[in-house]
Motif scaffolding. Structure first.
Motif, short mmCIF file in Angstrom:
data_model
loop_
_atom_site.label_atom_id
_atom_site.label_comp_id
_atom_site.label_asym_id
_atom_site.label_seq_id
_atom_site.Cartn_x
_atom_site.Cartn_y
_atom_site.Cartn_z
N PHE A 37 0.65 -1.33 0.09
CA PHE A 37 -0.07 0.11 0.05
C PHE A 37 0.83 1.24 -0.07
O PHE A 37 0.45 2.35 -0.48
CB PHE A 37 -0.82 0.12 1.20
CG PHE A 37 -1.87 -1.18 1.34
CD1 PHE A 37 -3.20 -0.92 0.52
CD2 PHE A 37 -1.68 -2.29 1.93
CE1 PHE A 37 -4.00 -2.05 0.49
CE2 PHE A 37 -2.42 -3.47 2.07
CZ PHE A 37 -3.85 -3.22 1.34
N GLY A 38 1.91 1.24 0.54
CA GLY A 38 3.01 2.35 0.72
C GLY A 38 3.00 2.80 2.16
O GLY A 38 2.06 2.57 2.74
N GLY A 39 4.08 3.49 2.61
CA GLY A 39 4.25 3.50 3.89
C GLY A 39 3.26 4.59 4.32
O GLY A 39 2.54 4.42 5.55
N ARG A 40 3.07 5.64 3.66
CA ARG A 40 2.17 6.55 4.24
C ARG A 40 0.86 6.14 4.11
O ARG A 40 -0.06 6.35 5.15
CB ARG A 40 2.04 7.82 3.15
CG ARG A 40 1.14 8.67 3.36
CD ARG A 40 0.86 9.98 2.25
NE ARG A 40 -0.28 10.83 2.33
CZ ARG A 40 -1.14 10.57 1.45
NH1 ARG A 40 -1.33 9.57 0.65
NH2 ARG A 40 -2.30 11.39 1.60
N ASN A 41 0.35 5.38 3.05
CA ASN A 41 -1.07 4.84 2.74
C ASN A 41 -1.47 3.85 3.96
O ASN A 41 -2.62 3.89 4.69
CB ASN A 41 -1.28 4.31 1.39
CG ASN A 41 -1.25 5.42 0.34
OD1 ASN A 41 -1.16 6.43 0.58
ND2 ASN A 41 -0.96 4.72 -0.80
N TRP A 42 -0.37 3.23 4.28
CA TRP A 42 -0.79 1.79 5.25
C TRP A 42 -0.78 2.48 6.67
O TRP A 42 -1.49 2.11 7.50
CB TRP A 42 0.30 0.73 5.15
CG TRP A 42 -0.19 -0.19 6.29
CD1 TRP A 42 0.51 -0.62 7.41
CD2 TRP A 42 -1.29 -1.03 6.34
NE1 TRP A 42 -0.30 -1.67 8.06
CE2 TRP A 42 -1.15 -1.84 7.45
CE3 TRP A 42 -2.21 -1.13 5.32
CZ2 TRP A 42 -2.28 -2.72 7.55
CZ3 TRP A 42 -3.37 -1.93 5.83
CH2 TRP A 42 -3.26 -3.08 6.76
N THR A 43 -0.17 3.71 6.86
CA THR A 43 -0.07 4.38 8.11
C THR A 43 -1.41 4.72 8.43
O THR A 43 -2.08 4.89 9.48
CB THR A 43 0.97 5.38 8.33
OG1 THR A 43 2.18 4.88 8.33
CG2 THR A 43 0.80 6.15 9.59
N ILE A 44 -2.18 5.31 7.24
CA ILE A 44 -3.57 6.01 7.41
C ILE A 44 -4.35 4.90 7.70
O ILE A 44 -5.38 4.97 8.57
CB ILE A 44 -3.92 6.72 5.94
CG1 ILE A 44 -3.09 7.79 6.01
CG2 ILE A 44 -5.50 7.14 6.10
CD1 ILE A 44 -3.24 8.32 4.32
N ILE A 45 -4.23 3.85 6.92
CA ILE A 45 -5.34 2.95 7.06
C ILE A 45 -5.21 2.14 8.54
O ILE A 45 -6.09 1.71 9.06
CB ILE A 45 -4.81 1.44 6.16
CG1 ILE A 45 -5.31 2.25 4.56
CG2 ILE A 45 -5.86 0.11 6.22
CD1 ILE A 45 -4.71 1.13 3.62
N SER A 46 -4.02 1.69 9.04
CA SER A 46 -3.62 1.00 10.33
C SER A 46 -4.09 1.86 11.44
O SER A 46 -4.40 1.40 12.48
CB SER A 46 -2.28 0.59 10.21
OG SER A 46 -1.36 1.77 10.26
N ALA A 47 -3.91 3.09 11.28
CA ALA A 47 -4.46 4.28 12.18
C ALA A 47 -5.83 3.98 12.48
O ALA A 47 -6.43 4.07 13.36
CB ALA A 47 -3.72 5.48 11.93
#
Length: 457
Positions: A97-107
């Motif tokens: 997903f990409g580091g930024r995108n996955w951080t949004i999702i996981s948060a």
């Protein structure tokens, strides 16, 4: 090279990233890497808070909830177990997903267990419901793996110990922060839903900030071959054993400390809450120092002597537990927390160094060696982080059995002491013993040469 290449995709993608290039790093790389580090820390911090949520909620659960001490230890064990297991898929999610995108999702996913706990947290709720909601809270443990994988890609090898230590320490500090917030709420005669109501908007803030300020790296790709190679490499599993001793101890004790005080020393929830945050707080703050010391003196050396300290502190805990000395017990437990945090930093710093040494032993040089080491260390971090977190499950189950069998935690501490002895022996035998000294210099094999270089990892 003076800066990252222009993005070709929407969503803050960086197409070219080379932190080992000093000119690139000084021009723009360091600034971008640090910005991503800070917002990664925020998301991981809240993830840790949600993961350890139930270690705090059980302090609110008095006799009216109908749960025994064994029930509570089992509940926290289940939460820890899920947090360990989800670390593996979270590691690979960064590349998908990409580091930024996955951080949004996981948060954003952290809203699920937090809202669910808000709904069910009241007397009369069945134990099976609490277990199910506890399972959901386990996803907070996965944020560590994806965050570490992401930040590992942003920083050069010479900075990884500091960066990974700061990233992990900032995340770990989510444990004492939620304990401090709970202390304030209990002291003000508030209920558990007040605590949950505080964290729900914080989760939203973390997701929004990640969307606004973080970046994706196109160079981070899942490498199935690397994952298989890492799983086949003995060092992945050796480091997993060592990480069980450091991070497994940190997270396991974070979940169990309050319950040990209430069940073993007769402390009230408020009295326990006054003490439980101290160890996790200091253990979190010192983790970056462990990474820095490993950068300077070698992770293997720091890890070895750290286990000596952990064993000594555990021996004192056994004495304090048998004598029912609360001041000595709390003091020794805080020292053990500090050493577990220090060891977290030093053991995680060892991982990229070990695979870099193996690359050099294969005859690789320069960027080829760096790429090979980064490829395997990145793949191994998720596995090591997951297995290490399983140590927290073992600690809670050991306390559960010890209280069932002996009415105290002494039996569990004896088992932990033995494990730290094993970790000391493994660290010395694999990473510090000079086996290459017995090999003639003219006939020294590459692997023997690599053995010597492990001292510096």
């Amino acid at each position: 090279m003076t800066g990252p290449a222009p993005t070709r995709r929407s969503g803050r993608w960086i197409e070219r990233w080379d932190p080992e290039d000093e000119a690139f790093w000084q021009a723009t790389g360091e600034r971008i890497a640090r910005r991503n580090l800070w917002f990664s820390v925020l998301s991981e911090h809240i993830g840790f808070s949600v993961w350890t949520l139930w270690s705090v909620l059980v302090l609110f659960m008095g006799p009216e909830y109908g749960l025994t001490p064994a029930d509570k230890f089992l509940l926290t064990s289940v939460v820890t177990l899920v947090g360990a297991v989800v670390r593996v898929p979270y590691t690979f999610a960064v590349a998908v997903f990409g580091g930024r995108n996955w951080t949004i999702i996981s948060a954003s996913l952290l809203l699920i267990p937090t809202v669910a706990a808000f709904v069910v947290m009241e007397p009369g709720t069945s134990y099976s419901t609490f277990l199910l909601v506890g399972l959901l809270a386990g996803i907070g443990g996965g944020n560590f793996a994806s965050s570490m994988t992401n930040i590992n890609a942003f920083f050069p090898l010479r900075k990884k110990g500091w960066a990974l230590g700061l990233n992990a320490g900032g995340g770990n500090i989510g444990v004492p922060v939620i304990q401090l917030v709970a202390l304030a709420i209990i002291g003000a005669s508030g209920g558990p839903r007040v605590l949950l109501g505080i964290y729900i908007p914080l989760i939203v803030v973390a997701a929004v900030l990640a969307a606004l300020f973080m970046d994706n790296l196109s160079s981070v790709k899942n490498d199935t071959g690397a994952a298989k190679d890492a799983a086949r490499d003995a060092h992945t599993w050796i480091m997993s054993v060592l990480y069980i001793g450091t991070f497994g101890s940190f997270i396991g004790y974070s979940f169990a400390f309050g319950q040990v005080l209430t069940n073993g020393f007769g402390r009230t929830p408020l009295q326990a809450a006054y003490l439980t945050f101290i160890g996790p707080l200091l253990g979190s703050l010192i983790r970056p120092l462990g990474g820095w010391l490993a950068d300077r003196y070698g992770g293997a050396r720091i890890t070895l002597w750290n286990y000596v300290g952990m064993a000594a502190a555990t021996a004192v805990l056994i004495v304090a537990s048998m004598q029912k000395s609360l001041p000595l017990f709390v003091s020794a437990f805080v020292v053990l927390f500090v050493l577990s945090g220090l060891g977290n930093g030093s053991t995680f710093k060892m991982i990229p160094g070990i695979f870099q040494a193996k690359a050099l032993a294969k005859g690789l040089e320069g960027e080829a060696a760096v790429a090979h080491g980064r490829r395997l260390s990145g793949a191994s971090m998720g596995l090591i982080g997951a297995v290490g977190a399983l140590g927290g499950v073992g600690i809670n189950l050991a306390f559960r059995q010890s209280f069932l069998s002996y009415g105290s935690g002494t039996g569990a501490f004896v088992a932990f002491l033995a494990y730290y002895g094993v970790c000391f022996a493994v660290t010395w035998a694999v990473y510090l013993r000079r086996t290459a000294a017995r090999v003639p210099a003219t006939a020294a094999a590459p692997e023997a040469q690599a053995q010597l270089s492990y001292v510096e990892v």
